[in-house]
Design a protein around this motif. Sequence first.
Motif, PDB file in Angstrom:
ATOM      1  N   PRO A  60       0.922 -12.580  -6.066  1.00  0.00           N
ATOM      2  CA  PRO A  60      -0.354 -13.179  -6.464  1.00  0.00           C
ATOM      3  C   PRO A  60      -1.528 -12.243  -6.161  1.00  0.00           C
ATOM      4  CG  PRO A  60       0.901 -14.568  -4.910  1.00  0.00           C
ATOM      5  CD  PRO A  60       1.462 -13.188  -4.846  1.00  0.00           C
ATOM      6  N   LEU A  61      -2.341 -11.976  -7.158  1.00  0.00           N
ATOM      7  CA  LEU A  61      -3.531 -11.147  -6.972  1.00  0.00           C
ATOM      8  C   LEU A  61      -4.790 -11.996  -7.089  1.00  0.00           C
ATOM      9  CD1 LEU A  61      -2.548  -7.920  -8.962  1.00  0.00           C
ATOM     10  CD2 LEU A  61      -2.232  -8.424  -6.520  1.00  0.00           C
ATOM     11  N   LYS A  62      -5.893 -11.465  -6.553  1.00  0.00           N
ATOM     12  CA  LYS A  62      -7.126 -12.243  -6.430  1.00  0.00           C
ATOM     13  C   LYS A  62      -7.819 -12.473  -7.767  1.00  0.00           C
ATOM     14  CE  LYS A  62     -10.660 -10.226  -4.550  1.00  0.00           C
ATOM     15  NZ  LYS A  62     -11.530  -9.570  -3.534  1.00  0.00           N
ATOM     16  N   ASP A  63      -7.825 -11.437  -8.630  1.00  0.00           N
ATOM     17  CA  ASP A  63      -8.555 -11.571  -9.886  1.00  0.00           C
ATOM     18  C   ASP A  63      -8.019 -10.576 -10.914  1.00  0.00           C
ATOM     19  OD1 ASP A  63      -9.733  -9.050  -9.265  1.00  0.00           O
ATOM     20  OD2 ASP A  63     -11.355 -10.041  -8.187  1.00  0.00           O
ATOM     21  N   ILE A  64      -8.578 -10.653 -12.108  1.00  0.00           N
ATOM     22  CA  ILE A  64      -8.086  -9.830 -13.215  1.00  0.00           C
ATOM     23  C   ILE A  64      -8.423  -8.354 -13.011  1.00  0.00           C
ATOM     24  CG2 ILE A  64     -10.090  -9.981 -14.746  1.00  0.00           C
ATOM     25  CD1 ILE A  64      -8.018 -10.535 -17.029  1.00  0.00           C
ATOM     26  N   ASN A  65      -9.448  -8.064 -12.240  1.00  0.00           N
ATOM     27  CA  ASN A  65      -9.779  -6.663 -11.979  1.00  0.00           C
ATOM     28  C   ASN A  65      -8.652  -5.971 -11.212  1.00  0.00           C
ATOM     29  OD1 ASN A  65     -12.335  -6.736 -13.224  1.00  0.00           O
ATOM     30  ND2 ASN A  65     -13.254  -7.655 -11.396  1.00  0.00           N
ATOM     31  N   ALA A  66      -8.114  -6.666 -10.220  1.00  0.00           N
ATOM     32  CA  ALA A  66      -6.989  -6.099  -9.464  1.00  0.00           C
ATOM     33  C   ALA A  66      -5.766  -5.936 -10.354  1.00  0.00           C
ATOM     34  CB  ALA A  66      -6.667  -7.000  -8.276  1.00  0.00           C
ATOM     35  N   LEU A  67      -5.530  -6.919 -11.226  1.00  0.00           N
ATOM     36  CA  LEU A  67      -4.380  -6.854 -12.126  1.00  0.00           C
ATOM     37  C   LEU A  67      -4.534  -5.731 -13.142  1.00  0.00           C
ATOM     38  CD1 LEU A  67      -1.722  -8.469 -12.793  1.00  0.00           C
ATOM     39  CD2 LEU A  67      -3.066  -9.628 -14.545  1.00  0.00           C
ATOM     40  N   GLU A  68      -5.754  -5.554 -13.642  1.00  0.00           N
ATOM     41  CA  GLU A  68      -5.999  -4.571 -14.690  1.00  0.00           C
ATOM     42  C   GLU A  68      -5.879  -3.134 -14.183  1.00  0.00           C
ATOM     43  OE1 GLU A  68      -9.784  -5.067 -16.501  1.00  0.00           O
ATOM     44  OE2 GLU A  68      -9.348  -3.718 -18.166  1.00  0.00           O
ATOM     45  N   ARG A  69      -6.348  -2.885 -12.983  1.00  0.00           N
ATOM     46  CA  ARG A  69      -6.330  -1.509 -12.471  1.00  0.00           C
ATOM     47  C   ARG A  69      -5.073  -1.204 -11.664  1.00  0.00           C
ATOM     48  NH1 ARG A  69      -7.589  -1.767  -7.149  1.00  0.00           N
ATOM     49  NH2 ARG A  69      -8.822  -3.557  -6.432  1.00  0.00           N
ATOM     50  N   LEU A  70      -4.123  -2.121 -11.653  1.00  0.00           N
ATOM     51  CA  LEU A  70      -2.884  -1.936 -10.904  1.00  0.00           C
ATOM     52  C   LEU A  70      -2.180  -0.643 -11.311  1.00  0.00           C
ATOM     53  CD1 LEU A  70      -0.549  -3.064  -9.097  1.00  0.00           C
ATOM     54  CD2 LEU A  70       0.307  -4.183 -11.173  1.00  0.00           C
ATOM     55  N   ASN A  71      -1.772   0.134 -10.308  1.00  0.00           N
ATOM     56  CA  ASN A  71      -1.049   1.375 -10.556  1.00  0.00           C
ATOM     57  C   ASN A  71       0.041   1.524  -9.498  1.00  0.00           C
ATOM     58  OD1 ASN A  71      -0.579   3.881 -11.916  1.00  0.00           O
ATOM     59  ND2 ASN A  71      -1.592   4.928 -10.215  1.00  0.00           N
ATOM     60  N   SER A  93       0.824  -1.212   0.000  1.00  0.00           N
ATOM     61  CA  SER A  93       0.000   0.000   0.000  1.00  0.00           C
ATOM     62  C   SER A  93       0.855   1.258   0.000  1.00  0.00           C
ATOM     63  CB  SER A  93      -0.931   0.002   1.212  1.00  0.00           C
ATOM     64  OG  SER A  93      -0.169   0.024   2.420  1.00  0.00           O
ATOM     65  N   SER A  94       2.150   1.125   0.336  1.00  0.00           N
ATOM     66  CA  SER A  94       3.022   2.293   0.376  1.00  0.00           C
ATOM     67  C   SER A  94       3.419   2.778  -1.009  1.00  0.00           C
ATOM     68  CB  SER A  94       4.288   1.972   1.185  1.00  0.00           C
ATOM     69  OG  SER A  94       5.089   1.008   0.506  1.00  0.00           O
ATOM     70  N   PHE A  95       3.306   1.917  -2.028  1.00  0.00           N
ATOM     71  CA  PHE A  95       3.735   2.326  -3.372  1.00  0.00           C
ATOM     72  C   PHE A  95       2.759   1.932  -4.473  1.00  0.00           C
ATOM     73  CE2 PHE A  95       5.608  -1.849  -2.648  1.00  0.00           C
ATOM     74  CZ  PHE A  95       5.374  -2.521  -3.841  1.00  0.00           C
ATOM     75  N   SER A  96       1.624   1.310  -4.125  1.00  0.00           N
ATOM     76  CA  SER A  96       0.658   0.907  -5.147  1.00  0.00           C
ATOM     77  C   SER A  96      -0.755   1.246  -4.692  1.00  0.00           C
ATOM     78  CB  SER A  96       0.758  -0.593  -5.427  1.00  0.00           C
ATOM     79  OG  SER A  96       0.129  -1.341  -4.394  1.00  0.00           O
ATOM     80  N   ASN A  97      -1.713   1.058  -5.604  1.00  0.00           N
ATOM     81  CA  ASN A  97      -3.111   1.276  -5.258  1.00  0.00           C
ATOM     82  C   ASN A  97      -3.787  -0.005  -4.781  1.00  0.00           C
ATOM     83  OD1 ASN A  97      -3.081  -0.021  -7.734  1.00  0.00           O
ATOM     84  ND2 ASN A  97      -4.836   1.115  -8.558  1.00  0.00           N
ATOM     85  N   LEU A  98      -3.009  -1.058  -4.553  1.00  0.00           N
ATOM     86  CA  LEU A  98      -3.570  -2.329  -4.119  1.00  0.00           C
ATOM     87  C   LEU A  98      -4.010  -2.261  -2.652  1.00  0.00           C
ATOM     88  CD1 LEU A  98      -0.998  -4.767  -5.757  1.00  0.00           C
ATOM     89  CD2 LEU A  98      -3.356  -4.338  -6.506  1.00  0.00           C
ATOM     90  N   LYS A  99      -5.139  -2.919  -2.385  1.00  0.00           N
ATOM     91  CA  LYS A  99      -5.641  -3.052  -1.021  1.00  0.00           C
ATOM     92  C   LYS A  99      -5.456  -4.489  -0.559  1.00  0.00           C
ATOM     93  CE  LYS A  99      -9.068   0.588  -1.839  1.00  0.00           C
ATOM     94  NZ  LYS A  99     -10.511   0.936  -1.856  1.00  0.00           N
ATOM     95  N   ASN A 100      -5.561  -4.730   0.725  1.00  0.00           N
ATOM     96  CA  ASN A 100      -5.330  -6.069   1.262  1.00  0.00           C
ATOM     97  C   ASN A 100      -6.215  -7.118   0.607  1.00  0.00           C
ATOM     98  OD1 ASN A 100      -3.379  -5.082   2.950  1.00  0.00           O
ATOM     99  ND2 ASN A 100      -4.594  -5.218   4.828  1.00  0.00           N
ATOM    100  N   GLU A 101      -7.448  -6.753   0.279  1.00  0.00           N
ATOM    101  CA  GLU A 101      -8.372  -7.718  -0.314  1.00  0.00           C
ATOM    102  C   GLU A 101      -8.062  -8.016  -1.785  1.00  0.00           C
ATOM    103  OE1 GLU A 101     -10.619  -3.696  -0.008  1.00  0.00           O
ATOM    104  OE2 GLU A 101      -9.189  -4.873   1.185  1.00  0.00           O
ATOM    105  N   ASP A 102      -7.119  -7.287  -2.389  1.00  0.00           N
ATOM    106  CA  ASP A 102      -6.759  -7.532  -3.789  1.00  0.00           C
ATOM    107  C   ASP A 102      -5.783  -8.707  -3.944  1.00  0.00           C
ATOM    108  OD1 ASP A 102      -8.266  -5.454  -4.909  1.00  0.00           O
ATOM    109  OD2 ASP A 102      -6.712  -3.990  -4.410  1.00  0.00           O
ATOM    110  N   PHE A 103      -5.193  -9.185  -2.851  1.00  0.00           N
ATOM    111  CA  PHE A 103      -4.188 -10.234  -2.932  1.00  0.00           C
ATOM    112  C   PHE A 103      -4.827 -11.612  -2.775  1.00  0.00           C
ATOM    113  CE2 PHE A 103      -2.035  -6.403  -1.627  1.00  0.00           C
ATOM    114  CZ  PHE A 103      -0.868  -6.415  -2.364  1.00  0.00           C
ATOM    115  N   ASP A 104      -4.207 -12.591  -3.420  1.00  0.00           N
ATOM    116  CA  ASP A 104      -4.643 -13.975  -3.283  1.00  0.00           C
ATOM    117  C   ASP A 104      -3.999 -14.546  -2.020  1.00  0.00           C
ATOM    118  OD1 ASP A 104      -5.218 -16.667  -3.434  1.00  0.00           O
ATOM    119  OD2 ASP A 104      -4.801 -16.832  -5.581  1.00  0.00           O
TER     120      ASP A 104
END
Length: 268
Positions: free
Chosen positions: A163-174, A134-145
């Motif tokens: 590892p991410l949970k689904d393609i939505n998390a992968l697609e919007r990764l920033n 979370s310090s360098f990305s827009n990922l939240k805890n629930e986005d990880f597998d």
Amino acid sequence: MKLPFYIVDVFAEEKYAGNQLAVFLGAEALSTEEMQKIAREINFAESTFITKIHPENNSATIRIFTPEKEMQFAGHPIIGTSWVLMNKIIESQPRNFKLSVPIGEIPIQQSEGLVWLQAAQPQFWDVFPKEGFSSFSNLKNEDFDAEFPIQEVTTGSAFVIVPLKDINALERLNLDLTKTSEWLQAHCKTAHRALYFYCFDKGELYSRMLCIENNQLVEDAATGSASTCLQAFLLKYKSQEIKIVNKNGLEYQCGISKPNLQLVWFAC
């Protein structure tokens, strides 16, 4: 000094697709500094320099450079350079070959129009908590597998497998450039620092590789070395036998067709 070279499109089904590669012949007289300058001028993801060819035993020695640094191992440069050697340089056009790179000798095989490499045995390094992302990305805890760890793996070039949970998390990764660079420098064990995000979505495997090059955040459309690390990771944590198509790169964005890497993975 004339330096002949080939331009190759790797992981592609047609010209001007996939990953570009410049393959320079007769590079034994070049210094490291000259190779780096040429790679910077070409400005492809990687360029290779063939320093020795041994046609009598179907082997060669090469060096691999990005625009910024020399690589110890890299997938698409080894595949592309091997294809040039086996199909354009060595008259016998061998089906089996050995390519020496800084980490050692890589066995190569060509069959039915495809070139296969056998990567070095993997090493599994540090495991990281998802909260740090979370310090360098827009990922939240629930986005990880949560089934798999986040871990740095190397088969010659190291990647942090995420590892991410689904393609939505992968697609919007920033990612934030400065903060990502700081995190990679603080946590990665080698000069090669990169993140390899993946997910399984409806039974299919999708992945994206991002790293810092020349103070820019870049995404590699198709990366073989990262895929060998993901291969080792999944063989360790998911199954001892895997056969799957790895959809590497954002093929679903901007109308740009990205290549797929078809990887057949088996435990040794």
